[in-house]
Design a protein around this motif. Structure first.
Motif, PDB file in Angstrom:
ATOM      1  N   SER A  26      -8.190  -5.946   0.611  1.00 28.63           N
ATOM      2  CA  SER A  26      -9.439  -6.074   1.376  1.00 28.63           C
ATOM      3  C   SER A  26      -9.161  -6.444   2.823  1.00 28.63           C
ATOM      4  CB  SER A  26     -10.349  -7.123   0.727  1.00 28.63           C
ATOM      5  OG  SER A  26     -10.731  -6.726  -0.572  1.00 28.63           O
ATOM      6  N   TYR A  27      -8.168  -7.341   3.054  1.00 29.84           N
ATOM      7  CA  TYR A  27      -7.770  -7.666   4.426  1.00 29.84           C
ATOM      8  C   TYR A  27      -7.342  -6.405   5.177  1.00 29.84           C
ATOM      9  CZ  TYR A  27      -7.469 -12.634   3.035  1.00 29.84           C
ATOM     10  OH  TYR A  27      -7.731 -13.908   2.582  1.00 29.84           O
ATOM     11  N   LYS A  28      -6.515  -5.626   4.525  1.00 26.13           N
ATOM     12  CA  LYS A  28      -5.979  -4.417   5.169  1.00 26.13           C
ATOM     13  C   LYS A  28      -7.089  -3.408   5.428  1.00 26.13           C
ATOM     14  CE  LYS A  28      -1.874  -1.488   4.913  1.00 26.13           C
ATOM     15  NZ  LYS A  28      -1.307  -2.054   6.149  1.00 26.13           N
ATOM     16  N   PHE A  29      -7.994  -3.273   4.469  1.00 30.80           N
ATOM     17  CA  PHE A  29      -9.132  -2.361   4.640  1.00 30.80           C
ATOM     18  C   PHE A  29     -10.010  -2.811   5.805  1.00 30.80           C
ATOM     19  CE2 PHE A  29     -13.664  -1.529   3.565  1.00 30.80           C
ATOM     20  CZ  PHE A  29     -13.658  -0.156   3.682  1.00 30.80           C
ATOM     21  N   ASN A  30     -10.334  -4.096   5.846  1.00 29.69           N
ATOM     22  CA  ASN A  30     -11.170  -4.616   6.939  1.00 29.69           C
ATOM     23  C   ASN A  30     -10.506  -4.397   8.293  1.00 29.69           C
ATOM     24  OD1 ASN A  30     -13.014  -5.481   5.055  1.00 29.69           O
ATOM     25  ND2 ASN A  30     -12.400  -7.639   5.123  1.00 29.69           N
ATOM     26  N   GLY A  31      -9.188  -4.624   8.334  1.00 28.70           N
ATOM     27  CA  GLY A  31      -8.469  -4.430   9.595  1.00 28.70           C
ATOM     28  C   GLY A  31      -8.474  -2.976  10.038  1.00 28.70           C
ATOM     29  N   MET A  32      -8.321  -2.057   9.079  1.00 29.23           N
ATOM     30  CA  MET A  32      -8.332  -0.631   9.412  1.00 29.23           C
ATOM     31  C   MET A  32      -9.697  -0.213   9.961  1.00 29.23           C
ATOM     32  SD  MET A  32      -8.144   2.646   6.881  1.00 29.23           S
ATOM     33  CE  MET A  32      -9.754   2.167   6.257  1.00 29.23           C
TER      34      MET A  32
ATOM     35  N   CYS B 205       0.861  -1.194   0.000  1.00 30.47           N
ATOM     36  CA  CYS B 205       0.000   0.000   0.000  1.00 30.47           C
ATOM     37  C   CYS B 205       0.896   1.243   0.000  1.00 30.47           C
ATOM     38  CB  CYS B 205      -0.901  -0.016   1.234  1.00 30.47           C
ATOM     39  SG  CYS B 205      -2.093   1.306   1.337  1.00 30.47           S
ATOM     40  N   ALA B 206       0.979   1.888  -1.141  1.00 37.36           N
ATOM     41  CA  ALA B 206       1.874   3.044  -1.278  1.00 37.36           C
ATOM     42  C   ALA B 206       1.460   4.197  -0.379  1.00 37.36           C
ATOM     43  CB  ALA B 206       1.903   3.504  -2.728  1.00 37.36           C
ATOM     44  N   SER B 207       0.171   4.334  -0.122  1.00 36.22           N
ATOM     45  CA  SER B 207      -0.358   5.377   0.761  1.00 36.22           C
ATOM     46  C   SER B 207      -1.632   4.876   1.414  1.00 36.22           C
ATOM     47  CB  SER B 207      -0.654   6.656  -0.029  1.00 36.22           C
ATOM     48  OG  SER B 207      -1.392   7.577   0.767  1.00 36.22           O
ATOM     49  N   GLY B 208      -1.827   5.299   2.671  1.00 39.63           N
ATOM     50  CA  GLY B 208      -3.066   4.918   3.349  1.00 39.63           C
ATOM     51  C   GLY B 208      -4.296   5.424   2.633  1.00 39.63           C
TER      52      GLY B 208
ATOM     53  N   TYR C 187     -12.362   3.172  -3.455  1.00 40.71           N
ATOM     54  CA  TYR C 187     -13.223   2.024  -3.758  1.00 40.71           C
ATOM     55  C   TYR C 187     -12.575   1.089  -4.780  1.00 40.71           C
ATOM     56  CZ  TYR C 187     -17.396  -0.607  -5.073  1.00 40.71           C
ATOM     57  OH  TYR C 187     -18.299  -1.626  -5.318  1.00 40.71           O
ATOM     58  N   ASN C 188     -11.887   1.641  -5.764  1.00 38.05           N
ATOM     59  CA  ASN C 188     -11.252   0.819  -6.799  1.00 38.05           C
ATOM     60  C   ASN C 188     -10.071   0.027  -6.255  1.00 38.05           C
ATOM     61  OD1 ASN C 188     -13.048   1.787  -8.737  1.00 38.05           O
ATOM     62  ND2 ASN C 188     -11.717   3.524  -9.261  1.00 38.05           N
ATOM     63  N   GLN C 189      -9.423   0.536  -5.214  1.00 37.76           N
ATOM     64  CA  GLN C 189      -8.261  -0.131  -4.636  1.00 37.76           C
ATOM     65  C   GLN C 189      -8.644  -1.156  -3.572  1.00 37.76           C
ATOM     66  OE1 GLN C 189      -5.051   0.249  -5.525  1.00 37.76           O
ATOM     67  NE2 GLN C 189      -5.488   1.799  -7.075  1.00 37.76           N
ATOM     68  N   VAL C 190      -9.629  -0.822  -2.761  1.00 37.95           N
ATOM     69  CA  VAL C 190      -9.980  -1.643  -1.607  1.00 37.95           C
ATOM     70  C   VAL C 190     -10.375  -3.065  -2.004  1.00 37.95           C
ATOM     71  CG1 VAL C 190     -11.787  -1.940   0.138  1.00 37.95           C
ATOM     72  CG2 VAL C 190     -10.605   0.240  -0.060  1.00 37.95           C
ATOM     73  N   TYR C 191     -11.125  -3.193  -3.078  1.00 40.81           N
ATOM     74  CA  TYR C 191     -11.605  -4.511  -3.489  1.00 40.81           C
ATOM     75  C   TYR C 191     -10.867  -5.035  -4.722  1.00 40.81           C
ATOM     76  CZ  TYR C 191     -15.259  -3.413  -0.159  1.00 40.81           C
ATOM     77  OH  TYR C 191     -15.937  -3.084   0.999  1.00 40.81           O
ATOM     78  N   SER C 192      -9.663  -4.536  -4.925  1.00 44.55           N
ATOM     79  CA  SER C 192      -8.879  -4.977  -6.085  1.00 44.55           C
ATOM     80  C   SER C 192      -8.181  -6.314  -5.830  1.00 44.55           C
ATOM     81  CB  SER C 192      -7.837  -3.913  -6.459  1.00 44.55           C
ATOM     82  OG  SER C 192      -6.923  -3.710  -5.382  1.00 44.55           O
TER      83      SER C 192
ATOM     84  N   ARG D 253     -20.375   0.958   6.226  1.00 47.72           N
ATOM     85  CA  ARG D 253     -21.168   2.069   5.680  1.00 47.72           C
ATOM     86  C   ARG D 253     -20.336   3.359   5.699  1.00 47.72           C
ATOM     87  NH1 ARG D 253     -25.650   5.571   6.337  1.00 47.72           N
ATOM     88  NH2 ARG D 253     -27.217   5.161   4.734  1.00 47.72           N
ATOM     89  N   VAL D 254     -19.238   3.300   4.947  1.00 45.62           N
ATOM     90  CA  VAL D 254     -18.319   4.424   4.823  1.00 45.62           C
ATOM     91  C   VAL D 254     -18.213   4.780   3.346  1.00 45.62           C
ATOM     92  CG1 VAL D 254     -15.939   5.177   5.133  1.00 45.62           C
ATOM     93  CG2 VAL D 254     -17.020   3.741   6.872  1.00 45.62           C
ATOM     94  N   VAL D 255     -18.321   6.063   3.024  1.00 43.14           N
ATOM     95  CA  VAL D 255     -18.245   6.514   1.635  1.00 43.14           C
ATOM     96  C   VAL D 255     -16.783   6.664   1.249  1.00 43.14           C
ATOM     97  CG1 VAL D 255     -18.923   8.287  -0.023  1.00 43.14           C
ATOM     98  CG2 VAL D 255     -20.446   7.711   1.879  1.00 43.14           C
ATOM     99  N   LEU D 256     -16.378   5.986   0.173  1.00 42.20           N
ATOM    100  CA  LEU D 256     -14.986   5.970  -0.272  1.00 42.20           C
ATOM    101  C   LEU D 256     -14.792   6.851  -1.502  1.00 42.20           C
ATOM    102  CD1 LEU D 256     -14.391   2.111   0.029  1.00 42.20           C
ATOM    103  CD2 LEU D 256     -13.859   3.868   1.734  1.00 42.20           C
ATOM    104  N   TYR D 257     -13.531   7.125  -1.804  1.00 44.56           N
ATOM    105  CA  TYR D 257     -13.222   7.810  -3.057  1.00 44.56           C
ATOM    106  C   TYR D 257     -13.682   6.950  -4.232  1.00 44.56           C
ATOM    107  CZ  TYR D 257      -9.992  10.737  -0.315  1.00 44.56           C
ATOM    108  OH  TYR D 257      -9.434  11.585   0.607  1.00 44.56           O
ATOM    109  N   ASN D 258     -14.012   7.603  -5.336  1.00 44.94           N
ATOM    110  CA  ASN D 258     -14.372   6.933  -6.590  1.00 44.94           C
ATOM    111  C   ASN D 258     -15.611   6.053  -6.483  1.00 44.94           C
ATOM    112  OD1 ASN D 258     -12.232   7.997  -8.216  1.00 44.94           O
ATOM    113  ND2 ASN D 258     -10.819   6.577  -7.210  1.00 44.94           N
TER     114      ASN D 258
END
Length: 376
Positions: free
Chosen positions: A149-155, A130-133, A139-144, A283-288
């Motif tokens: 997805s593991y890292k997103f869920n953990g955060m 992950c080059a940057s938090g 949205y395009n990165q989280v489920y890529s 239920r968090v609004v992400l970029y893109n």
């Protein structure tokens, strides 16, 4: 005999005339009690003037030059800046229709990390994958990939844990007090921790609906999940999200929706065709991604502009989100045209490009926003 009846009738009439009627005719003047006499002496116009005068807004005696800086630390340490501090107090105590646009800086004192500071999430979440938090809010990165997805869920699970253990800050309490007095027209919060909505008078509605609540969560909340198919909203349960490849089998990278599964089983028994099963996500609004409540928030903002707010407080945010920046610009223009008050509160000075976009700030309050509650 007839003569006697007529005589008796005449005598009865004469006796009745000596008695006062139960309801006097219009020509008979009613006797007034002392209380009625005193009440009639109060002139309606004079009484209305007195009522208006008792609720009259105090006159603003001093306004600083545009973009004046009030250093909170210097002022609280005893270095004099009384006029600007009094102007800040006036704005907080006497403004009638306050709109607040709040960012992550409001919750840092509660132990919730912000995003863009040196200790913020964008820096602390960087690693080889992950080059940057910031990628974890895209949205395009989280489920890529499963790793992202593991890292997103953990955060999200960690932010949920922190928010559950945190308490609202002094600044939250100050906003709640202003709201209890009926002077907070709206709080637009970019924060996803939900600390503000725990306050008694900073309520919200999930999902958002009309009439609008006091607090509008612009980017959602880590305290809830929503199905992408049936729109069922549930409290966030970290145990159902897989945060690494070693997690228990019951946890899923993107959990399926229990309500959709139940509906699907009923349809199968009834011999109906399958409609599919939805997925749960924070239920968090992400970029893109398209904001699911963007149109309704736009309607609420347009309505707030028509209600003629007299004070805007931009606090704990550098206004990097385009939609929030646009909302702020519209509010600034409307309030400045009516000679209202515009305050910017942050630990860092606004950039020149931000000042050019906003167009007008009466007072830049430099320092920790929690210290503002001491002046209030």
């Amino acid at each position: 005999m007839v003569h006697e009846l007529m005589l008796n009738s005449t005598q009865n009439d004469s006796n009745d005339s000596e008695l006062l009627p139960l309801t006097p005719p219009a020509t008979v003047e009613k006797r007034r009690s002392d209380s009625q006499t005193k009440r009639s002496e109060v002139k309606p116009k004079k009484l209305l003037t007195q009522l208006r005068g008792s609720n009259r807004k105090s006159r603003l005696k001093f306004r600083p030059q545009p973009f004046t800086v009030l250093d909170l630390n210097d002022h609280l340490d005893g270095l004099r800046d009384d006029k600007n501090a009094d102007f800040l107090r006036y704005a907080l105590r006497h403004s009638r229709r306050i709109v607040v646009i709040a960012g992550a800086g409001v919750s840092v004192a509660a132990g919730i990390p912000d995003f863009r500071s040196k200790e913020g999430l964008f820096s602390s979440l960087k690693d080889k994958n992950c080059a940057s938090g910031k990628d974890l809010f895209d949205y395009n990165q989280v489920y890529s990939s499963d790793e992202m997805s593991y890292k997103f869920n953990g955060m999200i699970a960690n932010l949920h844990r922190l928010s559950q253990g945190a308490q609202p800050t002094a600044f939250h309490s100050m906003l709640d007090e202003i709201a209890s007095e009926g002077r907070l027209q709206r709080l637009y919060t970019q924060n996803i921790d939900g600390l503000d909505t725990r306050m008694k008078h900073l309520n919200t509605k999930i999902p958002l609906e009309k009439p609008p609540p006091v607090t509008i969560q612009l980017h959602g909340s880590v305290n809830h999940v929503e199905c992408n198919m049936c729109s069922k909203i549930e409290n966030f349960d970290p145990s159902i999200f897989r945060c690494s490849s070693q997690d228990v089998d019951e946890a899923q990278v993107v959990p399926t929706c229990p309500q959709c599964e139940e509906f699907e089983s009923v349809r199968m028994i009834a011999g109906l065709r399958s409609k599919g099963i939805g997925k749960l996500r924070p239920r968090v609004v992400l970029y893109n991604e398209i904001h699911p409540e963007g149109d309704l928030i736009g309607e609420i903002a347009a309505s707030d502009l028509k209600k003629k707010p007299d004070c805007l407080i931009i606090v704990g945010t550098s206004l990097q989100i385009p939609g929030v920046k646009s909302l702020c610009k519209q509010l600034v223009q409307a309030i400045a045209d009516r000679k209202g008050i515009i305050l910017y509160m942050n630990k860092e000075l606004p950039t020149k490009s931000l000042i050019d976009i906003i167009g007008s700030i009466d007072l830049i309050v430099l320092g920790d926003c929690q210290e503002v509650s001491k002046l209030f």
